[in-house]
Design an enzyme around this catalytic site. Structure first.
Site, PDB file in Angstrom:
ATOM      1  N   ASP A   6       0.856  -1.185   0.000  1.00  0.00           N
ATOM      2  CA  ASP A   6       0.000   0.000   0.000  1.00  0.00           C
ATOM      3  C   ASP A   6       0.892   1.235   0.000  1.00  0.00           C
ATOM      4  O   ASP A   6       2.061   1.173   0.392  1.00  0.00           O
ATOM      5  CB  ASP A   6      -0.910  -0.015   1.242  1.00  0.00           C
ATOM      6  CG  ASP A   6      -2.008   1.037   1.209  1.00  0.00           C
ATOM      7  OD1 ASP A   6      -2.272   1.605   0.121  1.00  0.00           O
ATOM      8  OD2 ASP A   6      -2.605   1.305   2.277  1.00  0.00           O
ATOM      9  N   HIS A   7       0.331   2.342  -0.443  1.00  0.00           N
ATOM     10  CA  HIS A   7       1.029   3.621  -0.405  1.00  0.00           C
ATOM     11  C   HIS A   7       0.674   4.358   0.889  1.00  0.00           C
ATOM     12  O   HIS A   7      -0.496   4.641   1.144  1.00  0.00           O
ATOM     13  CB  HIS A   7       0.630   4.488  -1.607  1.00  0.00           C
ATOM     14  CG  HIS A   7       1.158   3.986  -2.907  1.00  0.00           C
ATOM     15  ND1 HIS A   7       0.444   4.056  -4.087  1.00  0.00           N
ATOM     16  CD2 HIS A   7       2.335   3.393  -3.230  1.00  0.00           C
ATOM     17  CE1 HIS A   7       1.157   3.547  -5.071  1.00  0.00           C
ATOM     18  NE2 HIS A   7       2.313   3.133  -4.571  1.00  0.00           N
ATOM     19  N   PHE A  53      -5.118   4.590   0.360  1.00  0.00           N
ATOM     20  CA  PHE A  53      -6.173   3.701  -0.139  1.00  0.00           C
ATOM     21  C   PHE A  53      -5.785   2.929  -1.404  1.00  0.00           C
ATOM     22  O   PHE A  53      -6.587   2.793  -2.317  1.00  0.00           O
ATOM     23  CB  PHE A  53      -7.480   4.468  -0.385  1.00  0.00           C
ATOM     24  CG  PHE A  53      -7.799   5.528   0.621  1.00  0.00           C
ATOM     25  CD1 PHE A  53      -7.729   5.252   1.984  1.00  0.00           C
ATOM     26  CD2 PHE A  53      -8.171   6.801   0.231  1.00  0.00           C
ATOM     27  CE1 PHE A  53      -8.041   6.234   2.925  1.00  0.00           C
ATOM     28  CE2 PHE A  53      -8.474   7.780   1.173  1.00  0.00           C
ATOM     29  CZ  PHE A  53      -8.406   7.507   2.525  1.00  0.00           C
ATOM     30  N   HIS A  54      -4.558   2.393  -1.440  1.00  0.00           N
ATOM     31  CA  HIS A  54      -4.094   1.670  -2.622  1.00  0.00           C
ATOM     32  C   HIS A  54      -3.633   0.247  -2.302  1.00  0.00           C
ATOM     33  O   HIS A  54      -2.570  -0.175  -2.764  1.00  0.00           O
ATOM     34  CB  HIS A  54      -2.941   2.431  -3.287  1.00  0.00           C
ATOM     35  CG  HIS A  54      -3.289   3.791  -3.778  1.00  0.00           C
ATOM     36  ND1 HIS A  54      -2.325   4.746  -4.061  1.00  0.00           N
ATOM     37  CD2 HIS A  54      -4.477   4.373  -4.046  1.00  0.00           C
ATOM     38  CE1 HIS A  54      -2.907   5.856  -4.473  1.00  0.00           C
ATOM     39  NE2 HIS A  54      -4.217   5.641  -4.463  1.00  0.00           N
ATOM     40  N   PRO A  55      -4.379  -0.539  -1.533  1.00  0.00           N
ATOM     41  CA  PRO A  55      -3.908  -1.896  -1.241  1.00  0.00           C
ATOM     42  C   PRO A  55      -3.936  -2.786  -2.476  1.00  0.00           C
ATOM     43  O   PRO A  55      -4.908  -2.798  -3.228  1.00  0.00           O
ATOM     44  CB  PRO A  55      -4.896  -2.392  -0.178  1.00  0.00           C
ATOM     45  CG  PRO A  55      -6.146  -1.614  -0.423  1.00  0.00           C
ATOM     46  CD  PRO A  55      -5.675  -0.267  -0.886  1.00  0.00           C
TER      47      PRO A  55
END
Length: 524
Positions: free
Chosen positions: A287-288, A462-464
């Site tokens: 994630d980011h 919110f980038h899983p």
């Protein structure tokens, strides 16, 4: 059979696949959430009312994270038609050509940049029309933003003074530079995948909402259907060809594990019969982490004070009602930049989301003074986490542990990112605002202090991805056709299939993955 294809999850990937496959086959699409008829989904600023709202969001949280100094984060995931495209930041970013060439180098044949670019273009309806890099006339609208902030113009100028090139397009394969994000909107409204891909074909497929998939049904080594719960009733569907999981990076590994497909030790712990012992399902979570650097500014118009009064709020609402412009039309971030944390990095490894506002945490009030936030994230983190079921109960949330800042390199990049932010804000173009850093605080300077501060103010963007990765190695759950190894009739098509995270926001890559998957599925 109930359908030739059962698609689980009507998020970005599921909507695209339902559109493409239903043109030639009988498709049933299952969505655990409801319809996208909530007005705040379609008004861009409405993400504030959708994230954390059980009507539209699963309401996940991470485990307490050592790298975040023991904090647990909200982990928003869309639970509604359109999935995360109904609640996300609407930013259209593909990533870098090198991301996809790396996928191919890992043995994922057919996933290099030149091979995936046509799939990005296929559904695109780009504001500037068709070109070598962009498509026009497709379902997925990409437009310019409909508001302007002088302080962001000056931040852009400061970034140029700090050495970044100015750009008008982050989506050519080389995204280095600073410029304004383009967004998935149409005429001032959010353009989600339910509107873009489902509504035009609603009469040719069956869509079931409030249908929570509990497990994939396996018979003789083949996925033959799913069991789901709808309005308190347990139901089953049978698939003639394939079951396709599009439940995203949290939901897909959870459903697989509940179905007996996953790490054998974990499944035994929860009394689940092991159908296939696959140690990597739920692992490789990436994630980011965005580090939200914030600065008080003087003499600048920001949303903090613009919306502070009832009259200010009324003017914002009237502008949107009349023209579909202004703050109600804004994505969470307007200005973006892609930069290098140090000169030795081959391609940009940092992404900025710059906002004319500040707050202590998402969902809390804006500060009562003018400020900007320059969020910066490490695009290619080394840290790897996991998603693991916590119970055999399908309604129980899984354990989500991203392991942010768990490697020395990730901590060093975080420190370098804060230093670069300070260098940009310190340029002459920002001097008239007399910026004052209050997050993390200008008195914090050495690597250890900065890494700890990043843990204090960092949060997910919110980038899983990556929890059911594709790969050529035998430990990879999926092959490059997105088929689950060791079982027939089962594929995964969503952000979980990424072997490594892309260098930017992840919604556009997920749509590309689904476009390519549709061709792979039709080809058998």
């Amino acid at each position: 059979m109930d359908a030739e294809y059962i698609i689980v999850g009507a998020g970005s990937a599921g909507c695209v696949l339902a559109n493409r496959l239903s043109a030639h086959a009988k498709v049933v699409l299952l969505e655990a959430g409801g319809k996208d008829n909530y007005h705040w989904i379609h008004i861009p600023i409405g993400y504030l009312y959708c994230i954390g709202n059980p009507r539209t969001d699963w309401g996940f949280r991470t485990a307490e994270e050592p790298g975040l100094n023991g904090r647990s984060l909200l982990y928003p995931r869309g639970r509604v038609l359109g999935g995360c495209s109904s609640i996300n930041g609407m930013i259209y970013i593909r990533g870098q050509a090198a991301d996809y060439d790396h996928w191919r180098q890992l043995g994922n044949t057919g996933w290099g940049w030149e091979e995936v670019l046509p799939y990005f273009k296929k559904s695109e309806d780009y504001v500037d029309g068709a070109s070598e890099m962009h498509g026009a006339g497709g379902e997925w609208r990409v437009e310019d933003q409909r508001l302007h902030w002088q302080v962001l113009d000056d931040f852009l100028a400061a970034a140029v003074q700090a050495g970044l090139p100015e750009t008008t397009d982050f989506n050519t394969g080389d995204n280095e530079g600073v410029g304004y994000f383009r967004v998935n909107q149409r005429a001032g409204f959010r353009w989600n995948t339910a509107r873009a891909f489902l509504r035009p074909v609603k009469d040719r497929l069956r869509v079931e909402t409030h249908a929570m998939t509990e497990k994939v049904l396996i018979e003789d080594g083949r996925a033959v259907g799913v069991r789901y719960r709808q309005n308190g009733e347990v139901k089953e569907l049978r698939a003639g060809r394939e079951v396709i999981l599009c439940a995203r990076a949290v939901g897909s590994p959870q459903i697989l594990q509940l179905s007996g497909i996953g790490p054998g030790k974990l499944l035994h712990e929860h009394g689940i019969e092991v159908v296939r012992d696959q140690s990597q399902i739920g692992e490789n979570l990436q994630d980011h982490l965005q580090i939200r650097c914030a600065y008080k500014v003087h003499g600048a118009k920001t949303l903090n004070t613009l919306s502070a009064s009832l009259w200010g709020k009324a003017k914002i609402a009237l502008e949107y009602a009349a023209k579909r412009t202004g703050p109600m039309s804004m994505a969470p971030s307007q200005l973006g930049a892609f930069a290098r944390s140090n000169p030795d990095v081959a391609t940009p490894d940092l992404e900025y989301h710059v906002q004319p506002l500040s707050l202590d945490a998402f969902g809390q009030p804006l500060h009562p003074f003018d400020a900007i936030t320059a969020s910066v994230c490490n695009l290619r983190p080394e840290s790897r986490g996991h998603v693991r079921i916590a119970s055999p109960d399908p309604t129980a949330h899984p354990v989500i542990r991203p392991n942010y800042l768990s490697t020395e390199k990730d901590r060093r990049v975080a420190a370098d990112a804060i230093r670069l932010t300070r260098r940009i804000v310190g340029q002459p173009a920002m001097a008239r605002y007399r910026p004052e850093e209050f997050k993390p605080g200008s008195d914090i300077d050495n690597d250890a202090q900065l890494a700890k501060a990043a843990g204090d103010i960092g949060t997910t963007i919110f980038h899983p991805v990556g929890t059911v990765r594709m790969g050529s190695d035998p430990e990879a759950p999926l092959d490059s056709q997105l088929r689950l190894r060791g079982l027939d009739g089962l594929r995964v098509v969503d952000a979980s299939v990424m072997p490594t995270i892309t260098s930017g926001n992840t919604n556009a890559p997920v749509i590309m993955i689904a476009e390519k998957a549709a061709d792979l599925i039709r080809a058998g």
